[in-house]
Design a protein around this motif. Structure first.
Motif, PDB file in Angstrom:
ATOM      1  N   ILE A  22      -0.191  -2.611   2.815  1.00 36.41           N
ATOM      2  CA  ILE A  22      -0.545  -1.194   2.690  1.00 36.41           C
ATOM      3  C   ILE A  22      -1.010  -0.765   1.303  1.00 36.41           C
ATOM      4  CG2 ILE A  22       0.986  -0.510   4.570  1.00 36.41           C
ATOM      5  CD1 ILE A  22       2.860   0.652   2.333  1.00 36.41           C
ATOM      6  N   ALA A  23      -0.778  -1.590   0.279  1.00 35.92           N
ATOM      7  CA  ALA A  23      -1.122  -1.149  -1.071  1.00 35.92           C
ATOM      8  C   ALA A  23      -1.231  -2.342  -2.009  1.00 35.92           C
ATOM      9  CB  ALA A  23      -0.061  -0.179  -1.600  1.00 35.92           C
ATOM     10  N   ILE A  24      -1.864  -2.079  -3.149  1.00 35.90           N
ATOM     11  CA  ILE A  24      -1.898  -3.057  -4.225  1.00 35.90           C
ATOM     12  C   ILE A  24      -1.473  -2.370  -5.510  1.00 35.90           C
ATOM     13  CG2 ILE A  24      -3.608  -4.591  -3.185  1.00 35.90           C
ATOM     14  CD1 ILE A  24      -5.764  -3.270  -4.809  1.00 35.90           C
ATOM     15  N   ILE A  25      -0.879  -3.147  -6.380  1.00 41.55           N
ATOM     16  CA  ILE A  25      -0.495  -2.657  -7.705  1.00 41.55           C
ATOM     17  C   ILE A  25      -1.248  -3.501  -8.715  1.00 41.55           C
ATOM     18  CG2 ILE A  25       1.381  -2.353  -9.362  1.00 41.55           C
ATOM     19  CD1 ILE A  25       3.268  -2.138  -6.918  1.00 41.55           C
ATOM     20  N   LEU A  49      -3.506   2.712  -2.589  1.00 43.80           N
ATOM     21  CA  LEU A  49      -3.082   2.716  -1.193  1.00 43.80           C
ATOM     22  C   LEU A  49      -4.258   2.423  -0.263  1.00 43.80           C
ATOM     23  CD1 LEU A  49      -0.933   5.956  -1.468  1.00 43.80           C
ATOM     24  CD2 LEU A  49      -0.072   3.612  -1.309  1.00 43.80           C
ATOM     25  N   LYS A  50      -3.958   1.766   0.850  1.00 46.11           N
ATOM     26  CA  LYS A  50      -4.962   1.422   1.857  1.00 46.11           C
ATOM     27  C   LYS A  50      -5.565   2.697   2.432  1.00 46.11           C
ATOM     28  CE  LYS A  50      -6.907  -1.286   5.026  1.00 46.11           C
ATOM     29  NZ  LYS A  50      -8.162  -1.888   4.661  1.00 46.11           N
ATOM     30  N   TRP A 105      -7.340   3.274  -2.565  1.00 46.95           N
ATOM     31  CA  TRP A 105      -7.538   4.387  -3.487  1.00 46.95           C
ATOM     32  C   TRP A 105      -6.227   4.685  -4.198  1.00 46.95           C
ATOM     33  CZ3 TRP A 105     -11.767   8.093  -3.887  1.00 46.95           C
ATOM     34  CH2 TRP A 105     -12.935   7.629  -3.287  1.00 46.95           C
ATOM     35  N   SER A 106      -6.345   5.202  -5.424  1.00 47.99           N
ATOM     36  CA  SER A 106      -5.152   5.547  -6.199  1.00 47.99           C
ATOM     37  C   SER A 106      -4.385   6.664  -5.496  1.00 47.99           C
ATOM     38  CB  SER A 106      -5.536   5.999  -7.606  1.00 47.99           C
ATOM     39  OG  SER A 106      -6.331   7.176  -7.559  1.00 47.99           O
ATOM     40  N   ARG A 155      -0.226   7.720   5.272  1.00 50.58           N
ATOM     41  CA  ARG A 155      -1.675   7.565   5.480  1.00 50.58           C
ATOM     42  C   ARG A 155      -2.089   6.107   5.280  1.00 50.58           C
ATOM     43  NH1 ARG A 155      -1.688  12.651   2.556  1.00 50.58           N
ATOM     44  NH2 ARG A 155      -2.552  14.290   3.891  1.00 50.58           N
ATOM     45  N   ALA A 156      -1.532   5.477   4.247  1.00 46.49           N
ATOM     46  CA  ALA A 156      -1.862   4.067   3.978  1.00 46.49           C
ATOM     47  C   ALA A 156      -1.413   3.176   5.129  1.00 46.49           C
ATOM     48  CB  ALA A 156      -1.218   3.624   2.667  1.00 46.49           C
TER      49      ALA A 156
END
Length: 116
Positions: free
Chosen positions: A14-17, A24-25, A57-58, A76-77
Motif C-alpha cells: 500500500i505504500a513506500i517510504i 501512498l498507493k 503520492w505523498s 484510500r491507499a
C-alpha cells in the motif's frame, strides 16, 4: 527498484517510504483527492535517465502528525491497491516441478533382449 521500503497491510502493498517521506498507493479513483490536498507524486530517475512516476503520492503533511487524519488516506491507499489486484488477470497455475530422484536410488537394469 526505488531505493526505499515497501509497506504492506495483510500482504497488500500500500505504500513506500523513501528517506523521511511516505508515499501512498493511488489510482484513477483516489488520485484526485491527493492532488486536491496538495500532495506530490513519487518519481525517480531511471538508470537510463528517464523520469519514472509510479502510482504513489505523498500523504498530506497534517496527516503525518495525526493517526486520525492519516486513517482516511491509508484507507484510500488500501482501496487503490485492492482495485489494482482485482484488475489483474489471475495467475496461470504453474506446472508441477519434477521431483529429483532420491539419493542412492537407482533404476533397475533392463533385461537382455528388451525384456523387463
Amino acid at each position: 527498484m526505488f531505493g526505499g521500503h515497501g509497506v504492506y497491510l495483510d500482504e497488500v502493498f500500500i505504500a513506500i517510504i523513501v528517506g523521511d517521506d511516505l508515499f501512498l498507493k493511488t489510482d484513477a479513483e483516489s488520485r484526485p483527492a491527493f492532488e486536491a490536498a496538495g500532495c506530490r507524486a513519487f518519481e525517480y530517475r531511471s538508470a537510463e535517465g528517464r523520469q519514472v512516476a509510479l502510482g504513489y503520492w505523498s500523504a498530506p503533511a497534517d496527516a503525518m502528525e495525526s493517526p486520525a487524519q492519516m486513517l482516511p488516506w491509508a484507507r484510500r491507499a488500501l482501496a487503490s491497491a485492492l482495485r489494482a489486484r482485482a484488475s489483474k488477470p489471475p495467475a496461470r497455475p504453474r506446472a508441477p516441478r519434477a521431483k529429483p530422484a532420491a539419493k542412492g536410488a537407482t533404476r533397475a537394469p533392463a533385461k537382455a533382449n528388451g525384456q523387463r
